[in-house]
Design a protein around this motif. Structure first.
Motif, PDB file in Angstrom:
ATOM      1  N   GLY A 289       8.366 -17.940  -2.615  1.00 30.72           N
ATOM      2  CA  GLY A 289       7.681 -17.238  -3.697  1.00 30.72           C
ATOM      3  C   GLY A 289       7.143 -15.903  -3.219  1.00 30.72           C
ATOM      4  N   SER A 290       6.323 -15.288  -4.034  1.00 28.01           N
ATOM      5  CA  SER A 290       5.767 -13.987  -3.675  1.00 28.01           C
ATOM      6  C   SER A 290       4.388 -13.831  -4.294  1.00 28.01           C
ATOM      7  CB  SER A 290       6.694 -12.858  -4.158  1.00 28.01           C
ATOM      8  OG  SER A 290       6.737 -12.823  -5.566  1.00 28.01           O
ATOM      9  N   TRP A 291       3.632 -12.861  -3.783  1.00 28.27           N
ATOM     10  CA  TRP A 291       2.351 -12.526  -4.376  1.00 28.27           C
ATOM     11  C   TRP A 291       2.105 -11.041  -4.195  1.00 28.27           C
ATOM     12  CZ3 TRP A 291      -1.055 -10.690  -0.668  1.00 28.27           C
ATOM     13  CH2 TRP A 291      -0.857 -11.119   0.650  1.00 28.27           C
ATOM     14  N   GLN A 292       1.232 -10.510  -5.051  1.00 20.05           N
ATOM     15  CA  GLN A 292       0.956  -9.077  -5.058  1.00 20.05           C
ATOM     16  C   GLN A 292      -0.543  -8.859  -5.186  1.00 20.05           C
ATOM     17  OE1 GLN A 292       1.800  -6.117  -8.475  1.00 20.05           O
ATOM     18  NE2 GLN A 292       3.590  -5.942  -7.160  1.00 20.05           N
ATOM     19  N   ASP A 293      -1.025  -7.796  -4.562  1.00 22.01           N
ATOM     20  CA  ASP A 293      -2.445  -7.492  -4.654  1.00 22.01           C
ATOM     21  C   ASP A 293      -2.621  -5.976  -4.672  1.00 22.01           C
ATOM     22  OD1 ASP A 293      -5.124  -8.264  -4.843  1.00 22.01           O
ATOM     23  OD2 ASP A 293      -5.439  -8.006  -2.688  1.00 22.01           O
ATOM     24  N   VAL A 294      -3.639  -5.522  -5.414  1.00 24.46           N
ATOM     25  CA  VAL A 294      -4.030  -4.110  -5.390  1.00 24.46           C
ATOM     26  C   VAL A 294      -4.996  -3.914  -4.235  1.00 24.46           C
ATOM     27  CG1 VAL A 294      -5.161  -2.245  -6.659  1.00 24.46           C
ATOM     28  CG2 VAL A 294      -3.708  -3.878  -7.872  1.00 24.46           C
ATOM     29  N   LEU A 295      -4.750  -2.900  -3.404  1.00 25.49           N
ATOM     30  CA  LEU A 295      -5.536  -2.681  -2.201  1.00 25.49           C
ATOM     31  C   LEU A 295      -6.570  -1.586  -2.388  1.00 25.49           C
ATOM     32  CD1 LEU A 295      -2.641  -2.630   0.416  1.00 25.49           C
ATOM     33  CD2 LEU A 295      -4.209  -4.523   0.000  1.00 25.49           C
ATOM     34  N   GLY A 296      -7.678  -1.710  -1.696  1.00 24.43           N
ATOM     35  CA  GLY A 296      -8.598  -0.598  -1.564  1.00 24.43           C
ATOM     36  C   GLY A 296      -8.042   0.416  -0.576  1.00 24.43           C
ATOM     37  N   LEU A 297      -8.648   1.585  -0.558  1.00 19.87           N
ATOM     38  CA  LEU A 297      -8.142   2.664   0.292  1.00 19.87           C
ATOM     39  C   LEU A 297      -8.143   2.266   1.767  1.00 19.87           C
ATOM     40  CD1 LEU A 297      -7.181   5.583   0.581  1.00 19.87           C
ATOM     41  CD2 LEU A 297      -9.578   6.302   0.625  1.00 19.87           C
ATOM     42  N   ARG A 298      -9.245   1.684   2.252  1.00 20.81           N
ATOM     43  CA  ARG A 298      -9.318   1.358   3.673  1.00 20.81           C
ATOM     44  C   ARG A 298      -8.258   0.362   4.085  1.00 20.81           C
ATOM     45  NH1 ARG A 298     -11.073   4.526   6.227  1.00 20.81           N
ATOM     46  NH2 ARG A 298     -13.327   4.450   5.843  1.00 20.81           N
ATOM     47  N   HIS A 299      -8.016  -0.668   3.275  1.00 20.86           N
ATOM     48  CA  HIS A 299      -7.009  -1.661   3.637  1.00 20.86           C
ATOM     49  C   HIS A 299      -5.606  -1.072   3.576  1.00 20.86           C
ATOM     50  CE1 HIS A 299      -9.861  -5.283   2.774  1.00 20.86           C
ATOM     51  NE2 HIS A 299     -10.192  -4.603   3.840  1.00 20.86           N
ATOM     52  N   ALA A 300      -5.365  -0.151   2.653  1.00 19.60           N
ATOM     53  CA  ALA A 300      -4.068   0.530   2.623  1.00 19.60           C
ATOM     54  C   ALA A 300      -3.869   1.348   3.898  1.00 19.60           C
ATOM     55  CB  ALA A 300      -3.975   1.430   1.388  1.00 19.60           C
ATOM     56  N   GLU A 301      -4.909   2.034   4.343  1.00 18.17           N
ATOM     57  CA  GLU A 301      -4.818   2.803   5.586  1.00 18.17           C
ATOM     58  C   GLU A 301      -4.516   1.891   6.772  1.00 18.17           C
ATOM     59  OE1 GLU A 301      -8.182   6.184   4.359  1.00 18.17           O
ATOM     60  OE2 GLU A 301      -8.725   4.440   5.578  1.00 18.17           O
ATOM     61  N   MET A 302      -5.170   0.732   6.829  1.00 16.85           N
ATOM     62  CA  MET A 302      -4.971  -0.191   7.945  1.00 16.85           C
ATOM     63  C   MET A 302      -3.547  -0.733   7.974  1.00 16.85           C
ATOM     64  SD  MET A 302      -8.595  -2.231   7.778  1.00 16.85           S
ATOM     65  CE  MET A 302      -8.167  -3.331   9.099  1.00 16.85           C
ATOM     66  N   LEU A 303      -3.043  -1.144   6.814  1.00 19.76           N
ATOM     67  CA  LEU A 303      -1.680  -1.669   6.783  1.00 19.76           C
ATOM     68  C   LEU A 303      -0.662  -0.591   7.110  1.00 19.76           C
ATOM     69  CD1 LEU A 303      -1.802  -4.110   3.743  1.00 19.76           C
ATOM     70  CD2 LEU A 303      -1.436  -4.698   6.148  1.00 19.76           C
ATOM     71  N   LEU A 304      -0.926   0.635   6.694  1.00 30.43           N
ATOM     72  CA  LEU A 304      -0.036   1.741   7.058  1.00 30.43           C
ATOM     73  C   LEU A 304      -0.022   1.923   8.568  1.00 30.43           C
ATOM     74  CD1 LEU A 304       1.760   4.132   6.233  1.00 30.43           C
ATOM     75  CD2 LEU A 304      -0.332   5.508   6.004  1.00 30.43           C
ATOM     76  N   ALA A 305      -1.190   1.872   9.198  1.00 31.71           N
ATOM     77  CA  ALA A 305      -1.261   2.017  10.652  1.00 31.71           C
ATOM     78  C   ALA A 305      -0.507   0.895  11.357  1.00 31.71           C
ATOM     79  CB  ALA A 305      -2.722   2.036  11.101  1.00 31.71           C
ATOM     80  N   LEU A 306      -0.628  -0.336  10.862  1.00 25.48           N
ATOM     81  CA  LEU A 306       0.053  -1.462  11.505  1.00 25.48           C
ATOM     82  C   LEU A 306       1.557  -1.417  11.261  1.00 25.48           C
ATOM     83  CD1 LEU A 306      -2.495  -4.328  10.770  1.00 25.48           C
ATOM     84  CD2 LEU A 306      -2.216  -2.987  12.865  1.00 25.48           C
ATOM     85  N   ALA A 307       1.974  -0.925  10.083  1.00 23.59           N
ATOM     86  CA  ALA A 307       3.409  -0.789   9.817  1.00 23.59           C
ATOM     87  C   ALA A 307       4.044   0.236  10.749  1.00 23.59           C
ATOM     88  CB  ALA A 307       3.631  -0.392   8.357  1.00 23.59           C
ATOM     89  N   ARG A 308       3.277   1.214  11.171  1.00 24.29           N
ATOM     90  CA  ARG A 308       3.774   2.235  12.094  1.00 24.29           C
ATOM     91  C   ARG A 308       3.815   1.737  13.539  1.00 24.29           C
ATOM     92  NH1 ARG A 308       3.771   7.745  11.199  1.00 24.29           N
ATOM     93  NH2 ARG A 308       3.173   7.982  13.383  1.00 24.29           N
TER      94      ARG A 308
END
Length: 397
Positions: A289-308
């Protein structure tokens, strides 16, 4: 002298290409859609409290009371007829988009970016036609999960400005959130009574959650205070954030969630961090299955850093990515802890990284300079200058 928050807002809206003449605002939502959002949206229980406490103030002070959703769309307004006519002339009407990227610096849009009470007066507005107005806005949050739901605002002619308006709006917003929390607690208590005999018959680890994922009762383990549920949820076996593979069954007023102890490993999982819209979105998809969530700015920044960083980041490195200050490790650890409540199955620690078997994709806006416009994090500043990240691979250096 321009206030720093106004200066930062002007830079954001200028980079977004907002027209100072106010001629490029997006189309207004149809009345039927506005009515649907008012009646069934998350702000519906708050509007009566806001109306009772603030509409008399708005009428007495010659201002307009406005409630918007988290997209900045005006859902409801009230005030003296002459003030409403002035607002109509600006396009400040139900269904209109009033975020920064639509109409420039204003209390509603800037409040949505900052997540804090804001007042914008006179020529602090970016669009020329708004500079005869004053406005004060405060965020409206889900009192259980803390998510931003929208904004309440008092706006009117600049002559109606009062230094206490921002504090008043913020206080009434807090009161509305308190009323919503009380209503939520009553419904959760009712669900708890339903859940008691069910959990008594269930073996292993299980919990009962409300429609918003708030935990009403648990057995077999401590359980999280809230589970992030998919936007659409059906009975069956699926992957849930922070829990992993589960079996979900409907209950009156909620869901029974049974953890699947037979599965120790998470199946191949794809993580998509979508940064192309007004709000960052995280989608996690696996075979179950799958799930989706809207992120706050800080969590988006963190996931971007980890994806890099496929090899991971230490707390100091992540602090440098987010704050340009590697000593802020305590803040980073607290933020990672909050992020893991949403994205637990896809994150690993020591070092912080995406879990084994997670393939990450980052979707960016066509114009790199508009990536996460409210962010000042170094990792985002670097990303605005880099080429797109290939799906499942690290970003070029």
């Amino acid at each position: 002298m321009t206030r720093p928050l106004i200066d930062a807002s002007w830079r954001r809206v200028a980079a977004a290409g907002v027209d100072r003449g106010g001629t490029t605002a997006p189309a207004v939502l149809p009345g039927a859609e506005v009515a649907r959002r008012v009646a069934s949206g998350p702000l519906a229980p708050m509007i009566p409290v806001l109306r009772e406490r603030l509409e008399p103030v708005a009428r007495a002070c010659g201002q307009l009371l406005v409630v918007t959703d988290v997209d900045g769309r005006v859902l409801w307004q009230a005030g003296a007829p002459e003030i409403r006519r002035g607002a109509d002339a600006l396009g400040f009407v139900p269904g209109a988009a009033w975020g920064e990227r639509s109409v420039g610096t204003n209390a509603i849009g800037t409040c949505l970016v900052l997540g804090a009470p804001v007042g914008v007066h006179g020529d602090e507005h970016f669009v020329d036609g708004h500079q005869r107005w004053t406005c004060a806005a405060a965020p409206l949050r889900d009192p259980v999960g803390g998510e931003l739901l929208g904004v309440v605002d008092l706006s009117g002619p600049a002559r109606s400005a009062h230094p206490g308006t921002v504090a008043l709006v913020a206080a009434v917003a807090a009161l509305a959130e308190h009323e919503l929390r009380a209503t939520h607690d009553r419904s959760l208590e009712q669900l708890r009574r339903v859940a008691a005999p069910v959990l008594a018959r269930v073996g292993g680890r299980a919990l009962v959650v409300g429609p918003d994922g708030a935990t009403a009762a648990v057995t077999g383990f401590s359980g999280p205070p809230r589970v992030h549920l998919p936007e659409t949820l059906d009975a069956g076996r699926l992957l849930l954030p922070a829990l992993g593979l589960c079996r979900v069954e409907p209950l009156p007023g909620g869901w029974l969630v049974r953890l699947d102890d037979a599965e120790d490993e998470m199946p191949a999982t794809r993580l998509t961090l979508d940064l192309t819209g007004d709000r960052p979105r995280l989608t996690v998809a696996a075979g179950s299955g799958s799930w989706q969530d809207v992120l706050g700015l800080r969590h988006a920044e963190m996931l971007l850093a980890l994806a890099r960083a496929p090899l991971g980041r230490s707390a100091a490195e992540l602090a440098d990515d987010l704050f340009a200050d590697p000593t802020r490790t305590v803040t980073v650890r607290a933020e990672v802890s909050r992020l893991r409540r949403t994205a637990g199955p896809v994150l690993a620690t020591r070092p912080y990284r995406l879990a084994e078997g997670v393939v990450a994709e980052v979707l960016r806006p066509a114009d790199p300079s508009t990536l996460l416009p409210g962010s000042v994090a170094p990792v985002v500043a670097r990303e605005r200058l880099s080429r797109p990240v290939p799906a499942g691979g690290p970003a070029p250096g």
